[in-house]
Motif scaffolding. Structure first.
Motif, PDB file in Angstrom:
ATOM      1  N   PRO A 114       9.699   1.400  -3.474  1.00  0.00           N
ATOM      2  CA  PRO A 114       9.368   1.632  -2.060  1.00  0.00           C
ATOM      3  C   PRO A 114      10.497   1.164  -1.146  1.00  0.00           C
ATOM      4  O   PRO A 114      11.120   0.126  -1.393  1.00  0.00           O
ATOM      5  CB  PRO A 114       8.093   0.799  -1.862  1.00  0.00           C
ATOM      6  CG  PRO A 114       7.464   0.778  -3.221  1.00  0.00           C
ATOM      7  CD  PRO A 114       8.624   0.687  -4.183  1.00  0.00           C
ATOM      8  N   ALA A 274       2.218   3.424  -3.124  1.00  0.00           N
ATOM      9  CA  ALA A 274       1.731   3.901  -1.822  1.00  0.00           C
ATOM     10  C   ALA A 274       1.214   2.741  -0.987  1.00  0.00           C
ATOM     11  O   ALA A 274       1.469   2.674   0.234  1.00  0.00           O
ATOM     12  CB  ALA A 274       0.642   4.948  -2.026  1.00  0.00           C
ATOM     13  N   TRP A 275       0.492   1.821  -1.622  1.00  0.00           N
ATOM     14  CA  TRP A 275       0.003   0.640  -0.895  1.00  0.00           C
ATOM     15  C   TRP A 275       1.164  -0.231  -0.419  1.00  0.00           C
ATOM     16  O   TRP A 275       1.153  -0.748   0.699  1.00  0.00           O
ATOM     17  CB  TRP A 275      -0.917  -0.172  -1.787  1.00  0.00           C
ATOM     18  CG  TRP A 275      -2.318   0.350  -1.898  1.00  0.00           C
ATOM     19  CD1 TRP A 275      -3.001   1.070  -0.959  1.00  0.00           C
ATOM     20  CD2 TRP A 275      -3.210   0.172  -2.999  1.00  0.00           C
ATOM     21  NE1 TRP A 275      -4.273   1.347  -1.415  1.00  0.00           N
ATOM     22  CE2 TRP A 275      -4.430   0.809  -2.658  1.00  0.00           C
ATOM     23  CE3 TRP A 275      -3.106  -0.453  -4.236  1.00  0.00           C
ATOM     24  CZ2 TRP A 275      -5.535   0.832  -3.517  1.00  0.00           C
ATOM     25  CZ3 TRP A 275      -4.194  -0.437  -5.089  1.00  0.00           C
ATOM     26  CH2 TRP A 275      -5.400   0.198  -4.740  1.00  0.00           C
ATOM     27  N   GLN A 277       4.233   0.782   0.219  1.00  0.00           N
ATOM     28  CA  GLN A 277       4.930   1.523   1.267  1.00  0.00           C
ATOM     29  C   GLN A 277       4.189   1.402   2.602  1.00  0.00           C
ATOM     30  O   GLN A 277       4.805   1.294   3.666  1.00  0.00           O
ATOM     31  CB  GLN A 277       5.063   2.995   0.881  1.00  0.00           C
ATOM     32  CG  GLN A 277       5.928   3.833   1.807  1.00  0.00           C
ATOM     33  CD  GLN A 277       7.398   3.445   1.737  1.00  0.00           C
ATOM     34  OE1 GLN A 277       7.936   3.210   0.658  1.00  0.00           O
ATOM     35  NE2 GLN A 277       8.050   3.363   2.886  1.00  0.00           N
ATOM     36  N   ALA A 278       2.865   1.395   2.537  1.00  0.00           N
ATOM     37  CA  ALA A 278       2.049   1.315   3.757  1.00  0.00           C
ATOM     38  C   ALA A 278       1.884  -0.115   4.267  1.00  0.00           C
ATOM     39  O   ALA A 278       1.357  -0.326   5.368  1.00  0.00           O
ATOM     40  CB  ALA A 278       0.678   1.927   3.492  1.00  0.00           C
ATOM     41  N   GLY A 279       2.314  -1.101   3.472  1.00  0.00           N
ATOM     42  CA  GLY A 279       2.138  -2.495   3.864  1.00  0.00           C
ATOM     43  C   GLY A 279       0.744  -3.030   3.585  1.00  0.00           C
ATOM     44  O   GLY A 279       0.385  -4.119   4.047  1.00  0.00           O
ATOM     45  N   THR A 280      -0.043  -2.270   2.815  1.00  0.00           N
ATOM     46  CA  THR A 280      -1.403  -2.696   2.473  1.00  0.00           C
ATOM     47  C   THR A 280      -1.393  -3.891   1.538  1.00  0.00           C
ATOM     48  O   THR A 280      -2.256  -4.770   1.620  1.00  0.00           O
ATOM     49  CB  THR A 280      -2.172  -1.526   1.836  1.00  0.00           C
ATOM     50  OG1 THR A 280      -2.146  -0.408   2.728  1.00  0.00           O
ATOM     51  CG2 THR A 280      -3.606  -1.904   1.512  1.00  0.00           C
TER      52      THR A 280
END
Length: 315
Positions: A114, A274-275, A277-280
């Motif tokens: 990421p 994906a998490w 990348q989203a900062g989750t």
């Protein structure tokens, strides 16, 4: 290539650093110039010989599962990656291979790093995050609204588990950790935090849909009373004796147990990416060592209690 390795099972003193053959990628693999890796408890448990029935007696062995770096070469059938791409994943060798200048990843189980992650952060992710996701979702069957307890919530797996449980929609998350790491666990998303030195979650009156023992310090038999009807207990520490005892305990119960070791999985790593990348979710790094100092990193991990991950940098 330069690598950390050992030629017999034993303490951290058996670890050596020196020349080892550079691996050659198979048709469906990529060769990665490793820039970062990390230490997971499974690494030193294998080194100690605790899993020798699975890992055998062929030496030398290069420890480590986490790989982050640049693609140095690709197999004939590889289409997703090109030389120079920044990638991460779990080493294709089932018991190690990452603590070296070069390691191979299966194309299907690798992912692009990421954008906002450093190599050190990426090297802290694969095994711990995959263990957390697979423990909570695949084995724990976490549902939206579930009450979840994570034992060892500040460790490498536990710190990801708290964040992933929140991402999966857990209704209430209780984290169990040592007194020094309670605030960290709260910041990761836990609703309640228990100090394991003062509070035994197996004997209080709280009940959970899922108990995820990321520390491998409890058992189904001990945790059963803390589970609601149809509750699930999941541990990251497979133990034949505990499995038999747990099977007897589940025979006449509406509660269940699961013991597992994380598996490489492209789809799971894609979700984790994906998490990230989203900062989750985010990796928590406790301390960084040079690869040459792997023995010291193993010793620190063996002491227990370190919050987050112990990372290795590879020059």
């Amino acid at each position: 290539m330069q690598a950390a390795y050992y030629t017999q099972y034993g303490s951290a003193d058996v670890l050596r650093y020196g020349e080892q053959p550079t691996p050659t990628p198979k048709a469906d693999q990529i060769l990665v110039r490793v820039r970062a890796s990390s230490v997971n408890p499974i690494d030193w448990k294998v080194r100690q010989g605790e899993l020798k029935l699975l890992t055998g007696h062929t030496f030398p062995k290069i420890p480590g599962r986490d790989v982050a770096g640049e693609v140095a070469a690709i197999g004939d059938n590889v289409t997703r990656f090109r030389v120079g791409d920044k990638v991460y994943g779990m080493a294709a060798d089932g018991v190690g291979g990452a603590a070296a200048e070069y390691a191979v990843l299966a194309e299907s189980n690798a992912a692009f790093v990421p954008q906002q992650l450093s190599m050190e952060q990426a090297g802290a992710v694969p095994l711990a995050a995959l263990t957390a996701l697979q423990g909570l979702f695949h084995h724990g069957r976490l549902l939206s609204g579930d009450r979840v307890l994570i034992n060892g919530a500040s460790g490498g797996v536990g710190s990801f588990a708290v964040q992933i449980a929140r991402a999966l929609g857990a209704g209430e998350i209780t984290g169990v950790c040592g007194p020094d790491n309670q605030e960290l666990v709260r910041t990761l998303g836990a609703d309640r935090v228990l100090n394991h030195k003062e509070h035994d979650f197996t004997t209080d009156h709280s009940r959970y849909d899922l108990v995820f023992d990321a520390a491998g310090k409890s058992s189904f038999s001990a945790s059963k009373a803390a589970l609601r009807r149809l509750g699930r207990y999941v541990t990251t520490m497979p133990d034949p004796a505990a499995l038999v005892k747990g099977a007897l305990a589940t025979a006449f119960s509406d509660k269940s147990q699961s013991m597992f070791l994380a598996k490489t999985s492209g789809p799971d790593l894609a979700l984790i990416s994906a998490w990230l990348q989203a900062g989750t979710i985010k990796p928590i790094i406790y301390k960084t060592f040079a690869l040459q100092d792997l023995a010291d990193a193993h010793r620190l991990s063996e002491k227990g209690g370190a919050p987050g991950k112990i990372v290795l940098t590879v020059e």
